[in-house]
Scaffold this motif. Structure first.
Motif, PDB file in Angstrom:
ATOM      1  N   ASN A   1      -5.366   3.874   3.554  1.00  0.00           N
ATOM      2  CA  ASN A   1      -5.601   3.242   2.257  1.00  0.00           C
ATOM      3  C   ASN A   1      -6.074   4.231   1.209  1.00  0.00           C
ATOM      4  OD1 ASN A   1      -5.159   1.022   3.846  1.00  0.00           O
ATOM      5  ND2 ASN A   1      -7.044  -0.033   3.347  1.00  0.00           N
TER       6      ASN A   1
ATOM      7  N   GLN B   1      -7.215  -1.179  -2.072  1.00  0.00           N
ATOM      8  CA  GLN B   1      -7.790  -2.352  -1.419  1.00  0.00           C
ATOM      9  C   GLN B   1      -6.690  -3.357  -1.121  1.00  0.00           C
ATOM     10  OE1 GLN B   1     -11.781  -4.266  -2.263  1.00  0.00           O
ATOM     11  NE2 GLN B   1     -10.465  -5.570  -3.489  1.00  0.00           N
ATOM     12  N   PRO B   2      -6.429  -3.652   0.162  1.00  0.00           N
ATOM     13  CA  PRO B   2      -5.332  -4.566   0.483  1.00  0.00           C
ATOM     14  C   PRO B   2      -5.558  -5.959  -0.099  1.00  0.00           C
ATOM     15  CG  PRO B   2      -6.070  -3.372   2.429  1.00  0.00           C
ATOM     16  CD  PRO B   2      -7.088  -3.116   1.361  1.00  0.00           C
TER      17      PRO B   2
ATOM     18  N   LEU C   1       0.814  -1.216   0.000  1.00  0.00           N
ATOM     19  CA  LEU C   1       0.000   0.000   0.000  1.00  0.00           C
ATOM     20  C   LEU C   1       0.849   1.267   0.000  1.00  0.00           C
ATOM     21  CD1 LEU C   1      -2.837  -0.925   2.525  1.00  0.00           C
ATOM     22  CD2 LEU C   1      -2.810  -1.196   0.051  1.00  0.00           C
TER      23      LEU C   1
ATOM     24  N   TRP D   1      -8.900   4.623  -3.757  1.00  0.00           N
ATOM     25  CA  TRP D   1      -8.883   3.761  -2.583  1.00  0.00           C
ATOM     26  C   TRP D   1      -8.068   2.519  -2.902  1.00  0.00           C
ATOM     27  CZ3 TRP D   1     -11.962  -0.976  -1.679  1.00  0.00           C
ATOM     28  CH2 TRP D   1     -11.753  -1.493  -0.391  1.00  0.00           C
TER      29      TRP D   1
END
Length: 221
Positions: A139, A154-155, A118, A152
């Motif tokens: 995030n 997203q992990p 990230l 955004w």
């Protein structure tokens, strides 16, 4: 801590009776249909006067046929009681100016990207969007001037590069979500998962590209 600096929990926001407004990504959004351009302009001026009196300033957009308002406490980066008070006042002003609330017409798109690193990916996209790698908050890649969400992250676990890593999150009013999903399915879409509904429902177009229809329900406090 004062009510002007304390974020309001989602349950309180939903119980506030702000039926003209849509809660999405911790902002309040409204669209008011206006009889004509001059009426819309008069509403914008009235909102501006109310904002000055409250010393709290929303983002307002005047278009032919409607006025859009976006509310958040920028200094807090969240919704506070200031926003709720001003939202109620703007609803009153809209009625006084003959404007009709259209919450089902509110739609907000955000772009999501799968990422396992990230920090590295966030710095890249922050630099791309803002000219600096430093506008990453957790995030989220954030516009430093408007505090709006640009991207955004997203992990995800490390994996080989797939055909699609981006997907679109489309935010709508909770009451508008069922009809919107039905329209997508009627247009040839496929339901991928409604396991997280009403928070979000995953759909795919005929070539498998993903879309999430998102609402404010069943989300974090």
């Amino acid at each position: 801590m004062s009510d002007s600096s304390t974020p309001v929990p989602t349950a309180e926001l939903l119980a506030e009776g702000l039926h003209d407004w849509v809660l999405a990504e911790r902002w309040l959004h409204a669209r008011f249909a206006t009889p004509d351009y001059v009426s819309g302009l008069a509403l914008v001026v009235a909102i501006g006067d109310a904002a000055e009196s409250a010393e709290h300033h929303p983002d307002v957009t005047l278009r032919h046929g409607h006025v859009e308002v976006h509310l958040r406490s920028h200094d807090v980066g969240d919704l506070t009681r200031r926003d709720l008070r001003l939202a109620h006042r703007i609803t009153e002003l809209a009625a006084e100016h003959g404007a009709e609330a259209r919450p089902a017409s509110v739609r907000l798109q955000s772009l999501a990207l799968d990422a396992s690193d990230l920090a590295a990916v966030g710095r890249f996209w922050s630099a791309a969007y803002t000219g600096s790698p430093d506008h990453v908050d957790g995030n989220d890649v954030i516009d430093p001037d408007t505090h709006e969400l640009l991207l955004w992250l997203q992990p995800t676990g490390p994996h080989a590069e797939p055909r699609q890593r981006f997907h679109v999150d489309l935010w709508v009013a909770p009451e508008a979500a069922p009809d919107r999903i039905a329209a997508i399915l009627d247009a040839g879409g496929t339901l991928v998962s409604d396991a997280e509904a009403p928070s979000f429902t995953v759909l795919a177009d005929p070539e498998g590209n993903k879309l999430c229809i998102c609402t404010c329900l069943d989300r974090r406090p």
